[in-house]
Write an enzyme that holds these catalytic residues in place. Structure first.
Site, PDB file in Angstrom:
ATOM      1  CE1 TYR B 211      -1.164  -9.104 -12.447  1.00 17.58           C
ATOM      2  CE2 TYR B 211      -1.024 -10.331 -10.391  1.00 17.58           C
ATOM      3  CZ  TYR B 211      -0.613  -9.269 -11.189  1.00 17.58           C
ATOM      4  OH  TYR B 211       0.318  -8.383 -10.716  1.00 17.58           O
ATOM      5  CB  SER B 284      -7.594  -1.989  -9.020  1.00 21.00           C
ATOM      6  OG  SER B 284      -8.235  -0.734  -8.961  1.00 21.00           O
ATOM      7  CE1 TYR B 554      -9.371   2.312   3.260  1.00 20.21           C
ATOM      8  CE2 TYR B 554      -7.100   1.929   3.856  1.00 20.21           C
ATOM      9  CZ  TYR B 554      -8.126   1.805   2.959  1.00 20.21           C
ATOM     10  OH  TYR B 554      -7.923   1.178   1.754  1.00 20.21           O
TER      11      TYR B 554
END
Lengths: 634, 634
Positions: B211, B284, B554
């Protein structure tokens, strides 16, 4: 096995295609376009089994018709000493062809202590009785015949495809020594032919060795002597068409047997190029580039092979592997193109590749810079890389190569200039104050939009000046690049006079470049001495590519083996020690030549045990019976 | 198994190291250098088990202290409608923070038929009793305790790490619905901690799920409900140091738990950057980027993750995989880095990465161009790509997004401007003759040497003019990029008012860009209608990246679900149809979001059966007991 998975893959694809047609039919309204932007080549695969060399393709089936069976390149092109004892380059194919090279003899004599009285000529023709009769798998051959795919088990055809261009391979051929060779040669014309061949090989347990340009220098093409099955050389050279050029997406879909010079020449006809120009490009093939992770001279503009490919199709014992999409960049798990690239013929045959193409450059300009010493030159190249302003090509040779380059100057007037005189003249008139035994030269190539090229050129020369570099003119640059394709012929000349040698390369972080150059060259000299080489070897290097995080360094190493009982063994020991030295200094196992069988022993330490296990697991899945049994890599 | 191969690897490496030391000692004479060019961070891993969030690191162990447990981003930052019914963005972290956004309400009401009276607030706090008690593997836990590595089985910590940011995941959390969650959370501090955890997991057959930032939008972090073993979430956030910066080679060696904003901020302190700026970069992680093949906004200058990494270290059940060399580019068989990149947590834990760094750019300049319609805009971007002169970033939004961008303008004076008035003013005063319902905007970012930026800018605007594009100023460009990090917070606002939505992306060849944009948007609208969505959805797209051979597109898709009994199911059906439409139009399965579990069904057709077999064979070798059992990809 292959057909089953292809079968279910194939009906899967059909179903998916039907689905999509219905989706698209419902609503897709594309404007009718007159110019679809796709130029499609006529499909000739089915009927035409003719030798296509007359159709603008370089490589005929019987390569020995135009290429040497025991040396580099074309039969009509070679270095020799004429009746007057002058070095000459024969033939008509190259800029240097038909010219006298006055300085070469002196250079060879002084560099190697070579003596033109001491000749070691090659065996002129192949003695077919030295070639083992073929071990033919009759069941395979019977089914092969019914496909109509051309094949041969002539001794000459088999021997031609039994080797690459490692020193030991050529040395053996010159002595007429023939080891394990393929038993059969096949010439597929298209992807479907390859599918059939691979299916038959799996069915009858025959060993397949893909053969593209035959230019390997990693022993990749050597037939494993322990291989008892029939070895079939799958020669891709006749599978060589550009299937389509897509001007909208700037891509071309090409059969993998095409060789570099044909690919560029054909694309040029439409105003395009790939710009991929490995030194071997006259003979090396697209499939070979993919299989070995090839690099080209102008990668600064066009990229290396991994930057150039958009789509790859490979035939394996498990079936055909290919992505479904031609998108420019994806995240769909690990990139399977990278399982194919670098697989060096161990997993299957690459049949078709979509490559990026570019419009041909408007303008090209060569250049050269002389540096007081190699250290300044490297520092300059590092700064050029740091500023990300490298030209299409920038290469820095050391002092020995500078002198060597001078020795290769053709005679352009009737006034004979000795090598040393020419050298003296060069530095006395132009580069006073430079130590002739330390100065080195960088050659440059710029290409692109003319205005940008001139700006770019100024930027690079300004940087060079900060490192003591003086512009030395376009000619010196151009000559450096012109020699690219004739250098490989020189080894054959050397071998006529007791001189053997090889090039090898590495990639290395910037801060280790000087160490690696100095230490590896010194190691070569020391090892030669230890092993009884009578005359100091040529041990020289060149920085041939720059990257953000390091460079590619090329070494040339050659020596006079007179007096040694086993020269090739001495050579191999020195090369081995040089590679150990490279690795110890932080260099890689290879920048682009690959691993083959020559460098297998270092694979585990290079990619770790887990990495080896990954490669092995892929091999065991894709090719459980080792049909693609060249024994490379693993 | 892991320790055995590490053991023999380790003694192999020792032997090799000894060999090399003796080689080097014999002859290596490096000049003593005062400035080695390497800045090494103090190693703190062994002793310090403190929470390092106070040390300039964003992510504390207990993330819920600063981040939302059931929505995007920081707890203190959210969109809401204040007492006056105006949209506001709370907190102090962003440029937009503390500001009123006058046009947003009108836009939401008109776009979605949303009604501020109709609220669907989220469950404000986690109901711990809704969380299954942990299934703890006692033997594993016992040995874990003796390592000293921090861990937790608090409900809050487990729930936090049970999800990414797919719509269905957040929707469920907002309703207080908790599915399968990890049983344990561990926080390794360094590579060696990870080695211990993986060894224990293998020994005790515990399921490990790495994670990083938790920002997955591919259901990658969803815990497989069928997993009966104890699931351990291996949270990398505390393994976040820059171990060294190498100024000579312009690389940095970094622990993989570092998040984007910390990495850039820390490098900036030394005058460097990676330039890798994914929209998720606040949260991230480096390891996540490697695992998912991440792409960043400024990839035109800095490259995508595969261009940025020089060296990767990953801990697997079979041991540690890493190359032995930091050379810039190699041919040593298939590139094992590409077996790691895109493996999405299925093979191991990435612990350390060497990345390329660049000096921070001297100068940055934003810009924007208005085009009469989307087709001209795409043609312009295609031409910019063809000329290989793209700025650091160039993005083209369609008409709906232009309007949406306008709606997000903060109120900067006391004069209230309605959304529609502002819009009118924009095109009447500046872009007469442009159809307000067709015009679209490209935002640009240039960076680098100031002189070059200005030249580059001119070149791009000149190209834009050829396609009817008019420069629309720096402000519009800057605002476009400023909104990047707040857009994700908007979805939570939408979900407060019956509006759900998602973004998804693809990469596609240039000649299919217009088709894909038109067809996918139309398909979304049609599917929504078919499934009973009451109010037409927002269906909009943007070209966010350009490449030689195509672009990244996108899509944003959102709708008012009032009146639907199972809104998430409707959403999933529409998204599924949209992806089918993308594939049918030649788009890829993903440009950078990855596959996770969300897109597994299309993997076989994407990379072919043989490709799937290759990935499976690697998985079966590296992780035969499926310790890394997140069930992504395969």
């Amino acid at each position: 096995m292959a057909s089953n998975s292809s079968g279910s893959d194939s009906s899967d694809r059909q179903r998916i295609a039907q689905q999509r047609l219905s989706v698209i039919a419902g609503h897709l309204q594309r404007p009718v376009e007159g110019n679809s932007g796709i130029l499609a080549a006529e499909c000739k695969a089915q009927g035409d089994k003719l030798d296509v060399s007359s159709e603008g393709r370089t490589v005929p089936r019987r390569r020995q018709e135009i290429m040497k069976w025991n040396g580099w390149g074309y039969s009509d092109s070679k270095f020799l000493y004429n009746k007057k004892g002058q070095a000459e380059f024969t033939g008509k194919r190259y800029r240097l062809s038909g010219m006298i090279i006055p300085g070469l003899r002196e250079w060879m004599e002084s560099t190697f202590g070579a003596n033109l009285q001491h000749k070691t000529p090659a065996a002129p023709i192949l003695n077919s009785s030295a070639v083992q009769p073929p071990t033919l798998n009759e069941a395979f051959l019977k089914e092969l015949k019914s496909t109509g795919i051309p094949f041969s088990h002539d001794a000459e055809d088999r021997v031609f495809r039994s080797h690459g261009h490692c020193l030991h391979e050529i040395f053996a051929l010159r002595e007429g020594k023939i080891g394990r060779v393929p038993d059969l040669v096949v010439w597929p014309n298209c992807h479907n032919d390859v599918v059939k061949i691979v299916e038959l090989a799996c069915k009858h347990n025959v060993c397949l060795m893909p053969y593209g340009g035959g230019t390997s220098v990693s022993s990749a093409l050597e037939c494993p002597p322990e291989e008892t099955r029939s070895i079939v050389s799958l020669d891709t050279s006749q599978m060589n068409r550009i299937l389509w050029i897509d001007e909208k997406n700037l891509t071309a879909h090409v059969e993998a047997g095409i060789v570099g010079q044909d690919l560029e020449r054909l694309l040029n006809e439409s105003g395009y190029c790939t710009g991929h120009e490995p030194d071997s490009m006259e003979f090396s093939s697209l499939g070979g580039w993919v299989a070995t992770r090839a690099s080209g001279m102008k990668k600064n503009i066009y990229g290396n092979i991994e930057d150039l490919v958009v789509h790859i199709k490979m035939v394996t014992p498990q079936g055909v592997i290919e992505k479904s999409c031609q998108g420019p960049r994806m995240s769909t798990g690990p990139d399977v193109h990278h399982f194919i690239m670098g697989s060096e013929g161990t997993l299957g045959v690459v049949t078709e590749v979509t490559m990026k193409i570019r419009p041909m450059p408007e303008y090209q300009k060569y250049g050269s810079v002389v540096f007081p010493n190699f250290e300044m030159g490297v520092a300059c190249l590092r700064e050029v890389a740091r500023q990300r302003c490298a030209p299409a090509s920038i290469r820095l040779m050391d002092n020995e190569q500078f002198k060597f380059g001078h020795a290769l100057k053709p005679q352009v007037s009737s006034i004979f200039t000795s090598f040393l005189d020419g050298l003296k003249k060069f530095y006395i008139t132009k580069f006073k104050g430079f130590d002739p035994n330390r100065l080195c030269v960088a050659t440059l190539l710029f290409e692109g939009d003319r205005e940008k090229v001139l700006q770019h050129e100024k930027q690079v020369y300004d940087i060079a000046a900060k490192f003591g570099g003086l512009a030395a003119g376009e000619d010196n640059g151009q000559r450096g690049y012109m020699l690219t394709f004739v250098i490989a012929y020189l080894r054959d000349l050397g071998m006529d006079y007791y001189v053997i040698g090889e090039s090898f390369e590495t990639s290395v972080p910037w801060d280790r470049v000087l160490d690696i150059c100095r230490n590896v060259k010194a190691r070569i000299v020391r090892e030669c001495k230890d092993k009884g080489v009578q005359f100091p070897p040529l041990s020289t290097c060149r920085v041939t590519q720059t990257y953000d995080a390091g460079a590619c360094v090329y070494f040339y190493f050659a020596f006079n083996y007179r007096g040694l009982s086993d020269p090739v063994h001495v050579y191999e020991q020195v090369e081995h020690a040089a590679r150990e030295e490279i690795l110890a200094n932080g260099g890689s196992l290879s920048h682009h030549h690959g691993v083959g069988k020559l460098r297998k022993e270092w694979m585990r330490e290079t990619i770790s045990s887990v990495g080896m296990g990954m490669l092995k697991s892929v091999k065991d899945y894709v090719d459980p019976n080792n049909i693609f049994g060249n024994r490379n890599l693993l």
